[in-house]
Design an enzyme around this catalytic site. Structure first.
Site, PDB file in Angstrom:
ATOM      1  CE1 TYR A  23     -76.626 -19.626  -8.612  1.00  0.00           C
ATOM      2  CE2 TYR A  23     -78.158 -21.165  -7.597  1.00  0.00           C
ATOM      3  CZ  TYR A  23     -76.986 -20.429  -7.551  1.00  0.00           C
ATOM      4  OH  TYR A  23     -76.173 -20.497  -6.447  1.00  0.00           O
ATOM      5  N   PRO A  65     -68.902 -20.331  -9.184  1.00  0.00           N
ATOM      6  CG  PRO A  65     -69.491 -21.772  -7.428  1.00  0.00           C
ATOM      7  CD  PRO A  65     -69.976 -21.233  -8.750  1.00  0.00           C
ATOM      8  CG  HIS A 112     -73.512 -21.798  -7.593  1.00  0.00           C
ATOM      9  ND1 HIS A 112     -73.871 -22.850  -6.772  1.00  0.00           N
ATOM     10  CD2 HIS A 112     -73.002 -20.861  -6.768  1.00  0.00           C
ATOM     11  CE1 HIS A 112     -73.598 -22.539  -5.513  1.00  0.00           C
ATOM     12  NE2 HIS A 112     -73.067 -21.348  -5.480  1.00  0.00           N
ATOM     13  CB  SER A 120     -76.605 -25.957   4.145  1.00  0.00           C
ATOM     14  OG  SER A 120     -77.153 -27.202   3.781  1.00  0.00           O
ATOM     15  CB  SER A 151     -70.750 -18.438   1.236  1.00  0.00           C
ATOM     16  OG  SER A 151     -69.795 -18.960   0.394  1.00  0.00           O
ATOM     17  CD  GLN A 152     -67.516 -21.634   7.907  1.00  0.00           C
ATOM     18  OE1 GLN A 152     -66.798 -21.175   8.761  1.00  0.00           O
ATOM     19  NE2 GLN A 152     -68.525 -22.431   8.198  1.00  0.00           N
TER      20      GLN A 152
END
Length: 633
Positions: A89, A102, A328, A444, A544-545
Site C-alpha cells: 500500500y 475496495p 485499504h 488471511s 478474492s472471496q
C-alpha cells in the site's frame, strides 16, 4: 495510570496467538519454482531454476538472509507486517479510487424524498457510533476461522483501526497513522460531505452523544448550508482522488495557509466521512452502483464529494445508491463486511429512535470547513479532476449474478467452494487468452499476531492440466480423465490455501528476504532481478472471496493495466462476481470474461453431473445399492 492496564487487557486476545512463522528457505524456493513453471517458457524456466539454486545453495546469499529474517522474527511481534504494508500500500503511487480502495455496495434503498434519505443517514450514523462503542470497549466477539481449518481464533487488531486511521500522502511513501490513544483525546466528530463541501458534525454535545433525531436535525442544516451558492467553495476533496505523489504535493501547497491547516486537521482526526451524494441520473443496476461507489462518477457527479485518505466513507445517495468506500491499508475486506452487515442490520432491525422534537437540545449548527485557494491551487484542482475523469472513463466493470448454482452444489461434489471457483476462474482466463497468468488470491493470516494476508497463487500446474483437458478440440480426454484433473486441481488449490493461512506461502517470505538484503545494503540478489520474479509479481488476475450474510457485494479495480479484478461472493444457490478491467487495454474485456466465466461454470457442472451419473449407474444395477449409496453421506 489505568490506561496501561486496560491496554494489556485489550490486547490479551492477540498476545495469546502465535507469531507468524518464517517458512524454511528450501520449501519456499521449491514452491516458487513450482508456481512459476506453468507460467513461463521452458528456456526462461531453466535460467530461473539455476538462479534459484544458486540463491539457496549451502553458504549462499539465501541462507544469510534467512538467518537475519529469523532474528527479526524474534525481535518483532510480526516480522512481515511493516514490510508488507509498505510494499502493498504505502509505497504504491497510484490513486486510491479504483486502484486500491475496495467498496461495499448496498442494495438500492427506496427513499421517498430527501428527508427520508437523511433519516436513513441519521440511523446509519447512530449505528456507526454503537459499533465504534463495541470496538472501543473491546466487546466485539472474537472472529473464528471458517472454511479451511475452521475454529481457530483470529487476531482482532484490524477492527481497532476502523475509525482511528488516516493515510497521509507522501512524496515517496505514504504514512498510515492510527490513534490508539486515551479516551480523553478520542475524536468526537464526523465529516459530512455534501455538494463537494465539507462540514464538521460533532457527535457529542455537553458530554452527551447526539440522538438520532438530533443527528437528523444537524444533517438538515448541513444540506441547507450546502445549497447556499454564495458560500460555496471549490471541490477540495478531488485532490485526494489523485496519484499519491500529486496529492502530497498539493497538500504541501495547501498547508502554507492556516485556514487550510485547520480544515485538514479536522478531517484527519475525524471518526469517518459521511458522503451525501446527489442523484446520479443513472440506471441503478448492480454494475452502475458498483461504478458509482468506486469513483463517484467523476468530478461532474459525486467524485469530488469524497475524502479518500479516511479509512471509512459511508455514501448515501439521494437516489438510494448507498455503500461504503474503504481505504485499504488499515484492514482487510472481512472487517469492512462485518461493519457493513452490523450497520445494515441496525438500520433495518431497530425501530426508529426518533423522538418528538420538543425534547431536542439547541445544538450549535455544524461548521463548514473553509479553504483558501489561489491560482496555483485552482490549477491543481483542475488537473486532479481531469485525472479522475480519465480513470472513470477507463474502468470497465461487469457485475454478474451466476444463478444456476451456488455453494450447495459444490459442497455436494465434496469440493471446497473457494477452490472450485478459483479453478473456474483459471478456466475462464485460459479460454480468453490461451495461457495462465500470475494470479493473486488473498489468504488471511489472522491466525497470527497482527496477521494480515499472504497470497494464494492459483495458477497451478494442476489447474493448467485441467484447463487444457477442458479446452482440447481433438477430444483426446475422456470425462473420467477430465474429472481426475479437476479433482487434482482443486486439491492443489486447497493445499496451497492451507499452506497460506498457516503462514507457509511464499510471497511474504520472498518480500522479507528482499527487504533484508536492502537493509544490509547488499547488491540486490539475482533472484529478485530475474524477469520471472518480476512477471510473477504482476498479478494479471487479482481475486478474492468476500462472502456476505446480508445482501450486498464488494468490488475493486484491477491492480495492473492489463489485468482483471475478480471479487466473488458465493451464496447457497448463486454466486455474485464483480469483474473489472480497463478499457484502455485492448487485451481485456469484462463482458467477454463474464461470458466465458459463465460457460466455464456450466461446463464444470456438466462434468461433475456426468461423473456422478457414471458413478451411480453400476451401483444401481446391484440390488438395494442405490439406497445404500444415498445414505452413505
Amino acid at each position: 495510570m489505568p490506561i496501561l492496564e486496560k491496554e494489556t487487557a485489550r490486547d490479551r486476545d492477540s498476545q495469546s496467538l502465535p507469531k507468524v512463522p518464517v517458512p524454511p528457505l528450501k520449501q519456499t524456493l521449491d514452491t516458487y519454482l513450482k508456481s512459476v513453471q506453468p507460467l513461463v517458457k521452458e528456456e526462461q524456466f531453466k535460467k530461473t531454476k539455476a538462479i534459484v539454486e544458486k540463491f539457496g545453495a549451502p553458504g549462499g546469499v539465501g541462507e544469510v538472509l534467512q538467518k537475519k529474517l529469523l532474528e527479526r522474527r524474534d525481535k518483532t511481534t510480526n516480522w512481515v507486517y511493516e514490510y508488507w504494508l509498505e510494499d502493498m500500500y504505502l509505497n504504491n503511487r497510484l490513486a486510491l479510487p479504483v486502484n486500491s480502495s475496495p467498496v461495499m455496495v448496498f442494495t438500492k434503498q427506496t427513499f421517498r424524498d430527501q428527508k427520508d434519505a437523511l433519516r436513513f443517514t441519521a440511523r446509519l450514523i447512530r449505528g456507526v457510533l454503537e459499533y465504534k462503542a463495541l470496538i472501543d470497549a473491546r466487546e466485539l466477539p472474537v472472529d473464528f476461522a471458517r472454511g479451511q481449518l475452521a475454529g481457530t481464533p483470529m487476531c482482532m487488531k484490524q477492527y481497532y483501526r476502523l475509525f482511528s486511521s488516516y493515510r497521509y500522502p507522501g512524496l515517496k511513501t505514504d504514512t498510515l497513522k492510527v490513534q490508539m490513544n486515551a479516551a480523553s483525546s478520542a475524536p468526537e466528530h464526523m465529516i459530512v460531505a455534501c455538494k463537494n463541501q465539507f462540514f464538521v458534525l460533532d457527535i457529542v454535545a455537553n458530554g452527551k452523544q447526539l440522538t438520532e433525531t438530533e443527528i437528523l436535525s444537524q444533517l438538515e442544516k448541513i444540506v441547507k448550508k450546502s445549497e447556499n451558492a454564495e458560500e460555496r467553495l471549490p471541490p477540495f476533496g478531488i485532490l485526494t482522488s489523485d496519484g499519491r505523489t500529486e496529492w502530497a504535493q498539493a497538500r504541501d501547497a495547501l498547508t502554507k495557509d492556516q485556514t487550510n491547516r485547520d480544515s485538514l486537521a479536522l478531517i484527519e482526526s475525524c471518526i469517518c466521512v459521511v458522503c451525501l451524494d446527489e442523484p446520479s441520473r443513472l440506471d441503478p443496476r448492480d454494475t452502475n452502483r458498483a461504478l458509482l461507489m468506486l469513483h463517484g462518477g467523476g468530478p461532474e457527479k459525486n467524485g469530488a464529494n469524497r475524502w479518500y485518505d479516511k479509512s471509512m466513507q459511508f455514501v448515501v445517495g439521494m437516489d438510494g445508491i448507498c455503500g461504503v468506500v474503504c481505504e485499504h491499508s488499515p484492514f482487510e475486506g472481512i472487517v469492512m463486511v462485518q461493519c457493513s452487515e452490523y450497520l445494515m442490520k441496525y438500520i433495518t432491525g431497530s425501530t426508529s429512535k426518533m423522538v418528538e422534537s420538543s425534547s431536542l437540545r439547541e445544538l450549535p449548527p455544524p461548521r463548514r470547513l473553509l479553504w483558501k485557494c489561489n491560482s496555483h491551487i485552482q490549477g491543481l484542482l483542475s488537473s486532479s479532476g481531469d485525472r479522475l475523469q480519465r480513470l472513470v472513463n477507463n474502468l470497465d466493470m461487469d457485475v454478474f449474478q451466476f444463478k444456476v448454482y451456488g455453494k450447495e452444489f459444490i459442497k455436494k461434489q465434496r469440493m471446497s467452494p473457494d477452490a472450485f471457483i478459483q479453478v473456474a476462474l483459471q478456466l475462464a482466463f485460459y479460454k480468453c487468452g490461451g495461457r495462465l497468468v500470475s494470479t493473486y488470491e488473498s489468504a488471511s493470516i489472522r491466525r497470527f499476531q497482527e496477521g494480515r494476508v499472504d497470497n494464494i497463487r492459483s495458477a497451478t500446474a494442476e489447474a493448467l492440466a485441467f484447463v487444457k483437458s477442458m479446452t482440447d478440440e481433438r477430444g483426446t480426454f475422456t470425462d473420467s480423465e477430465k474429472m481426475k484433473r479437476l479433482r487434482a486441481a482443486i486439491n492443489a488449490q486447497t493445499n496451497y490455501t492451507i499452506a497460506a493461512i498457516t503462514g507457509m506461502a511464499i510471497d511474504n517470505h520472498l518480500l522479507g528476504l528482499l527487504r533484508i538484503a536492502k537493509e544490509l545494503n547488499m547488491e540486490k540478489p539475482e533472484i529478485f532481478c530475474d524477469e520471472t520474479y518480476l512477471a510473477s509479481n504482476q498479478f494479471i488476475l487479482s481475486t478474492s472471496q468476500v462472502p456476505t450474510t446480508v445482501e450486498m457485494f464488494c468490488c475493486y479495480g484491477p491492480v495492473v493495466p492489463n489485468g482483471y479484478g475478480a471479487c466473488y461472493n458465493p451464496q447457497s444457490d448463486h454466486i455474485v462476481f464483480c469483474v473489472s478491467s480497463f478499457w484502455e487495454n485492448t487485451e481485456t474485456s469484462s463482458a467477454v470474461f463474464v461470458k466465458v466465466l459463465n460457460e466455464a461454470l456450466l461446463e464444470i457442472r456438466d462434468l461433475c453431473n456426468k461423473s456422478s451419473a457414471a458413478a451411480t449407474k453400476p451401483a444401481e444395477s446391484s440390488q438395494g445399492a442405490g439406497r445404500a449409496h444415498k445414505s452413505g453421506k
